[in-house]
Design an enzyme around this catalytic site. Structure first.
Site, PDB file in Angstrom:
ATOM      1  N   ASN A   1     -29.159 -72.704   0.944  1.00  0.00           N
ATOM      2  CA  ASN A   1     -29.480 -71.822  -0.181  1.00  0.00           C
ATOM      3  C   ASN A   1     -30.786 -71.051  -0.002  1.00  0.00           C
ATOM      4  OD1 ASN A   1     -27.097 -72.511  -1.332  1.00  0.00           O
ATOM      5  ND2 ASN A   1     -27.957 -73.918  -2.843  1.00  0.00           N
TER       6      ASN A   1
ATOM      7  N   ARG B   1     -19.906 -66.879  -3.707  1.00  0.00           N
ATOM      8  CA  ARG B   1     -20.561 -66.191  -4.818  1.00  0.00           C
ATOM      9  C   ARG B   1     -21.915 -65.609  -4.431  1.00  0.00           C
ATOM     10  NH1 ARG B   1     -19.088 -66.911  -9.611  1.00  0.00           N
ATOM     11  NH2 ARG B   1     -21.225 -66.548 -10.202  1.00  0.00           N
TER      12      ARG B   1
ATOM     13  N   ARG C   1     -20.047 -69.105 -14.193  1.00  0.00           N
ATOM     14  CA  ARG C   1     -21.090 -68.501 -13.376  1.00  0.00           C
ATOM     15  C   ARG C   1     -21.144 -66.970 -13.452  1.00  0.00           C
ATOM     16  NH1 ARG C   1     -21.218 -71.586  -7.779  1.00  0.00           N
ATOM     17  NH2 ARG C   1     -23.381 -70.941  -7.813  1.00  0.00           N
ATOM     18  N   PRO C   2     -21.383 -66.436 -14.649  1.00  0.00           N
ATOM     19  CA  PRO C   2     -21.497 -64.981 -14.763  1.00  0.00           C
ATOM     20  C   PRO C   2     -22.767 -64.466 -14.075  1.00  0.00           C
ATOM     21  CG  PRO C   2     -22.085 -66.038 -16.838  1.00  0.00           C
ATOM     22  CD  PRO C   2     -21.624 -67.129 -15.911  1.00  0.00           C
ATOM     23  N   VAL C   3     -22.865 -63.153 -13.877  1.00  0.00           N
ATOM     24  CA  VAL C   3     -24.040 -62.571 -13.201  1.00  0.00           C
ATOM     25  C   VAL C   3     -24.699 -61.486 -14.070  1.00  0.00           C
ATOM     26  CG1 VAL C   3     -23.352 -63.103 -10.836  1.00  0.00           C
ATOM     27  CG2 VAL C   3     -22.520 -60.999 -11.900  1.00  0.00           C
TER      28      VAL C   3
ATOM     29  N   GLN D   1     -27.262 -61.556 -15.852  1.00  0.00           N
ATOM     30  CA  GLN D   1     -28.722 -61.497 -15.759  1.00  0.00           C
ATOM     31  C   GLN D   1     -29.160 -60.630 -14.567  1.00  0.00           C
ATOM     32  OE1 GLN D   1     -30.666 -62.909 -18.215  1.00  0.00           O
ATOM     33  NE2 GLN D   1     -28.679 -63.373 -19.108  1.00  0.00           N
TER      34      GLN D   1
ATOM     35  N   ILE E   1     -26.660 -77.911 -16.279  1.00  0.00           N
ATOM     36  CA  ILE E   1     -26.720 -76.572 -15.673  1.00  0.00           C
ATOM     37  C   ILE E   1     -25.347 -75.897 -15.639  1.00  0.00           C
ATOM     38  CG2 ILE E   1     -27.407 -75.234 -13.617  1.00  0.00           C
ATOM     39  CD1 ILE E   1     -29.804 -76.659 -14.863  1.00  0.00           C
TER      40      ILE E   1
ATOM     41  N   ARG F   1     -18.598 -75.639   4.184  1.00  0.00           N
ATOM     42  CA  ARG F   1     -19.370 -74.490   3.696  1.00  0.00           C
ATOM     43  C   ARG F   1     -20.861 -74.822   3.661  1.00  0.00           C
ATOM     44  NH1 ARG F   1     -17.509 -72.121  -1.820  1.00  0.00           N
ATOM     45  NH2 ARG F   1     -19.441 -71.037  -1.324  1.00  0.00           N
TER      46      ARG F   1
HETATM   47  N1  EPU Z   1     -26.084 -67.956 -15.416  1.00  0.00           N
HETATM   48  C1  EPU Z   1     -25.605 -67.083 -16.354  1.00  0.00           C
HETATM   49  N2  EPU Z   1     -25.755 -65.736 -16.113  1.00  0.00           N
HETATM   50  C2  EPU Z   1     -26.336 -65.261 -14.978  1.00  0.00           C
HETATM   51  C3  EPU Z   1     -26.802 -66.167 -14.016  1.00  0.00           C
HETATM   52  C4  EPU Z   1     -26.664 -67.528 -14.264  1.00  0.00           C
HETATM   53  O1  EPU Z   1     -25.071 -67.472 -17.400  1.00  0.00           O
HETATM   54  O2  EPU Z   1     -26.409 -64.020 -14.829  1.00  0.00           O
HETATM   55  C5  EPU Z   1     -25.947 -69.424 -15.663  1.00  0.00           C
HETATM   56  C6  EPU Z   1     -24.971 -70.085 -14.698  1.00  0.00           C
HETATM   57  O3  EPU Z   1     -23.639 -69.924 -15.102  1.00  0.00           O
HETATM   58  C7  EPU Z   1     -25.458 -71.523 -14.731  1.00  0.00           C
HETATM   59  C8  EPU Z   1     -26.987 -71.354 -14.876  1.00  0.00           C
HETATM   60  O4  EPU Z   1     -27.181 -70.038 -15.398  1.00  0.00           O
HETATM   61  O5  EPU Z   1     -24.946 -72.154 -15.857  1.00  0.00           O
HETATM   62  C9  EPU Z   1     -27.775 -71.500 -13.585  1.00  0.00           C
HETATM   63  O6  EPU Z   1     -27.141 -70.736 -12.560  1.00  0.00           O
HETATM   64  P1  EPU Z   1     -27.917 -70.092 -11.334  1.00  0.00           P
HETATM   65  O7  EPU Z   1     -27.822 -68.614 -11.451  1.00  0.00           O
HETATM   66  O8  EPU Z   1     -29.267 -70.682 -11.201  1.00  0.00           O
HETATM   67  O9  EPU Z   1     -27.006 -70.559 -10.129  1.00  0.00           O
HETATM   68  P2  EPU Z   1     -26.748 -69.741  -8.792  1.00  0.00           P
HETATM   69  O10 EPU Z   1     -27.953 -68.943  -8.498  1.00  0.00           O
HETATM   70  O11 EPU Z   1     -25.440 -69.056  -8.874  1.00  0.00           O
HETATM   71  C10 EPU Z   1     -27.754 -71.484  -7.129  1.00  0.00           C
HETATM   72  C11 EPU Z   1     -27.252 -72.273  -5.954  1.00  0.00           C
HETATM   73  C12 EPU Z   1     -26.285 -73.343  -6.430  1.00  0.00           C
HETATM   74  C13 EPU Z   1     -27.031 -74.248  -7.411  1.00  0.00           C
HETATM   75  C14 EPU Z   1     -27.602 -73.411  -8.557  1.00  0.00           C
HETATM   76  C15 EPU Z   1     -28.437 -74.212  -9.534  1.00  0.00           C
HETATM   77  C16 EPU Z   1     -27.339 -70.650  -4.177  1.00  0.00           C
HETATM   78  C17 EPU Z   1     -26.620 -69.786  -3.220  1.00  0.00           C
HETATM   79  N3  EPU Z   1     -26.597 -71.361  -5.016  1.00  0.00           N
HETATM   80  O12 EPU Z   1     -26.596 -70.903  -7.732  1.00  0.00           O
HETATM   81  O13 EPU Z   1     -25.909 -74.097  -5.282  1.00  0.00           O
HETATM   82  O14 EPU Z   1     -26.152 -75.215  -7.945  1.00  0.00           O
HETATM   83  O15 EPU Z   1     -28.428 -72.348  -8.040  1.00  0.00           O
HETATM   84  O16 EPU Z   1     -29.489 -74.831  -8.890  1.00  0.00           O
HETATM   85  O17 EPU Z   1     -28.559 -70.708  -4.165  1.00  0.00           O
HETATM   86  C18 EPU Z   1     -24.514 -75.479  -4.006  1.00  0.00           C
HETATM   87  O18 EPU Z   1     -25.265 -75.294  -3.040  1.00  0.00           O
HETATM   88  O19 EPU Z   1     -23.618 -76.368  -3.993  1.00  0.00           O
HETATM   89  C19 EPU Z   1     -24.646 -74.646  -5.184  1.00  0.00           C
HETATM   90  C20 EPU Z   1     -23.665 -74.493  -6.083  1.00  0.00           C
END
Ligand code: EPU
Length: 422
Positions: free
Chosen positions: A23, A93, A122-124, A126, A327, A397
């Site tokens: 990550n 993602r 996991r929406p984006v 933000q 989370i 992965r």
């Molecule tokens: N969220 C939203 N809207 C957004 C962004 C996030 O609602 O625009 C929510 C997510 O749905 C979740 C929370 O905010 O409920 C936190 O999500 P975050 O965005 O931090 O997760 P991510 O960036 O998609 C990364 C890691 C994940 C790890 C999470 C939490 C990477 C590539 N992935 O995901 O890693 O679980 O942070 O620490 O860095 C893994 O390696 O197995 C993995 C899933």
């Protein structure tokens, strides 16, 4: 499809090396889009998610050379496309991480929306709102995020929740914006810090990384850099859970214990003897674990990416433990499979109550996502008899040659390739 066959009950003994952090490597590879110069990266793990990222970057015109010593050189001097297609994004993602760099350097990007996944929606939004705050004209069209900007302009952005890749995307966009950007409620994960350190080497002006307020003063352009990816704290934590469950005595080399405070504290509470140096961890376990309660949290709290593995350990504990996942809304997919191995777990919403059993018994189980797969491998190492873990492409992965490393530690584990298993 490949499977893992594990014959449980052998204590783990010996020494292995921890790989570079998946990550951290994923956003850092995408940061290569921010300059026409080369980035020389070392300690890049050999994982399917890294290959997917290199394919995605290759599709944009980035030249990538992967060397035998886990180093990668990437050069984005001839970009030929500004689009990340659905076929690549849907499998990973983290592909959304090309959005910020593309808009910042080329003023344009078209990136497929990732869609939901096994652990949650996991929406984006933000990422999208943050780029809009930086002045991008951004909207969703035919399943794609389409963004345009002449030059991004610094802004104060407070995300509604702490988001790791959201912070990374906005940081990569802001480094080339005009003026100052402040990211409030920023993620403090070590992987965010590693990206910031790389960007600083490339000429970016960033401060406050590692805190929840990151300040970025935009620059006109960035240059090439050399960088070593930090060690994977989740891989290291997974091996510690494995020795906790299967017992034994192991040493992890090339690890970063200072990024693993919450995990190490919980494992000590479970009864593991753990000693650490700057870049190594030694752990031993000779008894049934004590139950440990956990509540997942953003860094420096207990990582959601360690929840499934610690639950595997709790299934063997002498007592009952409570695990709360805060989370992701659907990150208990491993529970049904752990039950097949004889675990006692009840789920109520985001809470799992685990009543430890003296022993688990081997069975065929199915991996549903990356960390769930690791949890099943850990449980299988402790279970009596044979466990078959199916669909281990999830494991590939994010864990570099996990079965090789476990075999080095004496585990009885082997991979049955598609042919052997049909
Ligand atoms: N969220 C939203 N809207 C957004 C962004 C996030 O609602 O625009 C929510 C997510 O749905 C979740 C929370 O905010 O409920 C936190 O999500 P975050 O965005 O931090 O997760 P991510 O960036 O998609 C990364 C890691 C994940 C790890 C999470 C939490 C990477 C590539 N992935 O995901 O890693 O679980 O942070 O620490 O860095 C893994 O390696 O197995 C993995 C899933």
């Amino acid at each position: 499809m490949d499977k893992l066959r594990i014959v449980g009950g052998t204590p783990l003994r010996g020494e292995i090396s921890i790989s570079g952090a998946k990550n951290a490597a994923l956003p850092i590879l995408c940061a290569g889009l921010l300059t026409a110069d080369s980035l020389s990266l070392t300690n890049v793990p050999r994982l399917n998610d890294i290959s997917t990222t290199l394919r995605l970057l290759g599709n944009l015109g980035v030249r990538a050379e992967r060397h035998a010593d886990e180093s990668v050189t990437i050069t984005a001097d001839q970009i030929s496309s500004l689009e990340a297609p659905y076929d690549l994004v849907k499998t990973m993602r983290a592909s959304i991480l090309v959005l910020g760099p593309l808009v910042a350097r080329f003023g344009q990007a078209r990136v497929s929306l990732p869609g939901g996944c096994a652990i949650g929606q996991r929406p984006v939004e933000q990422h999208i709102q943050g780029l809009a705050a930086l002045g991008a004209d951004i909207h969703i069209e035919h399943g794609y995020v389409v963004a345009r900007a002449t030059r991004l302009k610094g802004a104060v952005i407070r995300t509604d929740m702490v988001t790791v890749t959201g912070t990374e995307n906005l940081m990569m966009a802001a480094v080339l914006a005009e003026g100052q950007t402040v990211l409030e409620n920023a993620a403090r994960e070590p992987e965010v810090v590693d990206l910031a350190e790389l960007l600083i080497k490339m000429g970016a002006r960033i401060s406050g990384h590692g805190s929840d307020r990151i300040v970025i003063d935009g620059v006109e352009s960035l240059h090439g850099a050399e960088h070593r990816i930090i060690p994977d704290r989740i891989e290291a934590g997974s091996f510690l859970c494995a020795v906790g469950a299967a017992r034994g005595d192991i040493t992890l080399r090339g690890a970063a214990p200072e990024t693993m405070g919450a995990t190490i504290a919980k494992l000590r509470e479970a009864g593991l003897e753990i000693t650490c140096g700057d870049d190594w961890i030694k752990a031993s376990m000779d008894k049934r674990p004590r139950p440990v309660d956990i509540r997942t949290h953003e860094y420096p709290g207990f990582a959601t990416d360690m929840q499934a593995q610690l639950m595997a350990l709790d299934t063997l504990a002498e007592g009952t433990s409570v695990i709360v996942e805060t989370i992701f809304e659907n990150r208990f997919m491993h529970v049904q499979e752990l039950l097949r191995l004889g675990a006692h777990i009840d789920i109520d919403g985001h809470t799992a109550v685990v009543r430890g059993a003296p022993r688990l018994s081997g069975a065929t189980v199915m991996a549903t996502d990356l960390r769930a797969s690791a949890s099943l491998v850990i449980a299988g190492l402790a279970a009596e008899g044979e466990t078959l873990v199916e669909r281990i492409y999830h494991l590939d992965r994010g864990y570099e040659r996990m079965e090789h490393k476990l075999r080095t530690l004496g585990a009885r584990i082997d991979r049955l390739t598609g042919k052997e298993t049909t």
